[in-house]
Design a protein around this motif. Structure first.
Motif, short mmCIF file in Angstrom:
data_model
loop_
_atom_site.label_atom_id
_atom_site.label_comp_id
_atom_site.label_asym_id
_atom_site.label_seq_id
_atom_site.Cartn_x
_atom_site.Cartn_y
_atom_site.Cartn_z
N LYS A 1 -11.62 -3.19 46.00
CA LYS A 1 -10.56 -2.31 45.50
C LYS A 1 -10.15 -2.65 44.07
O LYS A 1 -8.96 -2.88 43.79
CB LYS A 1 -9.33 -2.37 46.41
CG LYS A 1 -9.59 -1.88 47.82
CD LYS A 1 -8.90 -0.53 48.04
CE LYS A 1 -9.53 0.30 49.17
NZ LYS A 1 -9.45 -0.30 50.48
N GLY A 2 -11.12 -2.71 43.19
CA GLY A 2 -10.82 -2.98 41.78
C GLY A 2 -10.19 -4.34 41.57
O GLY A 2 -9.56 -4.58 40.53
N GLY A 3 -10.35 -5.23 42.54
CA GLY A 3 -9.81 -6.58 42.40
C GLY A 3 -8.40 -6.72 42.94
O GLY A 3 -7.90 -7.83 43.11
N ALA A 4 -7.73 -5.60 43.21
CA ALA A 4 -6.35 -5.67 43.69
C ALA A 4 -6.31 -6.26 45.09
O ALA A 4 -5.39 -6.99 45.46
CB ALA A 4 -5.70 -4.29 43.66
N GLU A 5 -7.32 -5.94 45.90
CA GLU A 5 -7.35 -6.45 47.26
C GLU A 5 -7.99 -7.84 47.30
O GLU A 5 -7.52 -8.72 48.01
CB GLU A 5 -8.12 -5.49 48.16
CG GLU A 5 -7.92 -5.75 49.62
CD GLU A 5 -8.61 -4.67 50.45
OE1 GLU A 5 -8.12 -3.53 50.43
OE2 GLU A 5 -9.63 -4.99 51.07
#
Ligand SMILES: Nc1ncnc2c1ncn2[C@@H]1O[C@H](COP(=O)(O)OP(=O)(O)O)[C@@H](O)[C@H]1O
Ligand SMILES: [Mg+2]
Length: 389
Positions: free
Chosen positions: A54-58
């Protein structure tokens, strides 16, 4: 808002102090990846594997084969101002590592859920520590090969204001991809792999020779870049400038292919931009931008890297000398590429210089020239690329 008179002075809780510090270093998932990969590089890793969800957010996970952290130091690594890289002000002035502030891990841990598993090369077992909402656990034995994995989940889960500033998954991922490109350009000897939701987005094996380095550059900047690139490797005044610079005919409408590294650290600096612009001033049309991947190397005490929290800016101790060196070296290299020169005369000379210059470097990267002002007058070496792939 509370009137000022009603406020009492108090010492902030530690977790809040970390979160405030995190504001400076952790802007978005790409900044997490940057800090973790820099730690891996500082630990001497030769293979770095980066995974995001998730784009690094997760999830941001960085695994390396570096020197690892001893079990009894794992928790310390998460403490503020705890670093193995400097111990005195003299160390700071001569620092060669990318990190030295001892802030990244505690900052990240204060705004996300973190797990760190590490095994020093000489140790039989690996250990894990975890930080969740300010609470630290471990170290506990955990299977892991020699090296370190740091896993950061749910970035900004406890800082909703920050979380709101995160852009779309695609945008954050694109930032990470660009960052990994920059990191991979900074260290050709290290292998980098980036994957998102198990899909491999970039895989750069260690580039050990000229051809492999050209290939890595081409993979990032395109075949056109490398086909229009000249190589440069020049040393003077204890400074070395090397890398790829493009012919003026390849100039771009945007400044999107300009990579500059100082002692392996990506840099965006006015002084450098100005020197490069000046070198190209006579050969570029107005509004066009040169493309380059250039590396400047010098003795660390000649530059203060402790001038910016993310270390994107530095302070040169001899700004005039550096500016002059860059400008004249590049200008000279550009002049050697001019078609007006007799090709027969210019090219073999350049080739000879190139091989001479190359052979001198691996042993002593920082020989000091006796006369600092001589930098300008000496011969610049540039090859007659296009590089073959
Ligand atoms: N991947 C890693 N491999 C080995 N040691 C690490 C790694 N990541 C962090 N460390 C250790 O943890 C310490 C703290 O890291 P950090 O908070 O990023 O501070 P800094 O990099 O400024 O020292 C480092 O100084 C280093 O000793
Ligand atoms: Mg660090």
């Amino acid at each position: 808002m509370t009137p000022l008179s009603a406020m009492t002075i108090r010492v902030l809780p530690e977790q809040l102090v970390h979160q405030i510090a995190a504001g400076e270093v952790v802007e978005r998932p790409a900044s997490v990846i940057k800090e973790l990969v820099e730690n891996s590089l500082d630990a001497g890793a030769l293979a770095i594997d980066i995974e995001v969800e998730k784009g690094g957010a997760e999830l941001c996970r960085v695994r390396d084969d570096g020197m690892g952290i001893a079990a009894d130091e794992l928790l310390l690594a998460l403490a503020r101002h705890a670093t193995s890289k400097i111990g005195s002000i003299d160390d700071l002035e001569a620092v060669r590592t990318l990190g030295f502030r001892g802030e990244a891990l505690p900052s990240i841990a204060s705004v996300a859920r973190m797990r760190m598993i590490s095994r020093p090369r000489a140790a039989e077992t690996a250990h894990m520590v975890a930080a969740v909402d300010g609470a630290l656990t471990g170290p506990a034995p955990h299977p892991h090969p020699p090296g370190t994995t740091v896993e950061v989940r749910d970035l900004f889960f406890n800082v909703p204001a920050r979380r709101k500033f995160l852009r779309s998954e695609r945008t954050e991922l694109a930032q990470i991809e660009r960052l990994v490109e920059r990191l991979a350009l900074s260290r050709f000897d290290v292998g980098f792999r980036l994957s998102s939701s198990r899909k491999v987005l970039a895989d750069h094996p260690p580039a050990r020779d000229e051809r492999a380095r050209d290939a890595r550059v081409a993979a990032m900047l395109g075949d056109d870049f490398i086909a229009n690139a000249m190589k440069l490797d020049y040393e003077g005044s204890g400074l070395r400038l090397h890398g790829w610079f493009c012919l003026p005919t390849y100039a771009r409408s945007q400044a999107d292919q300009q990579y500059f590294f100082l002692n392996g650290r990506p840099l965006r600096d006015k002084l450098i931009a100005s020197a490069v612009r000046l070198a190209y001033r006579d050969v570029l049309f107005h509004g066009r931008h040169p493309a380059y991947v250039l590396f400047l190397e010098m003795d660390p005490p000649r530059v203060d890297v402790n001038a910016h929290p993310q270390k994107l800016e530095v302070r040169f101790r001899e700004p005039g000398l550096i500016h002059d060196f860059l400008f004249r070296t590049l200008e000279r290299a550009l002049a050697e590429t001019r078609p007006t020169q007799s090709a027969a005369a210019a090219i073999p000379a350049a080739r000879a210089d190139w091989s001479l210059a190359r052979s001198g470097f691996p042993t002593n990267p920082y020989p000091l020239s006796p006369d600092p002002s001589s930098a300008a007058g000496q011969q610049v070496s540039a090859t007659d690329l296009p590089c073959s792939r």
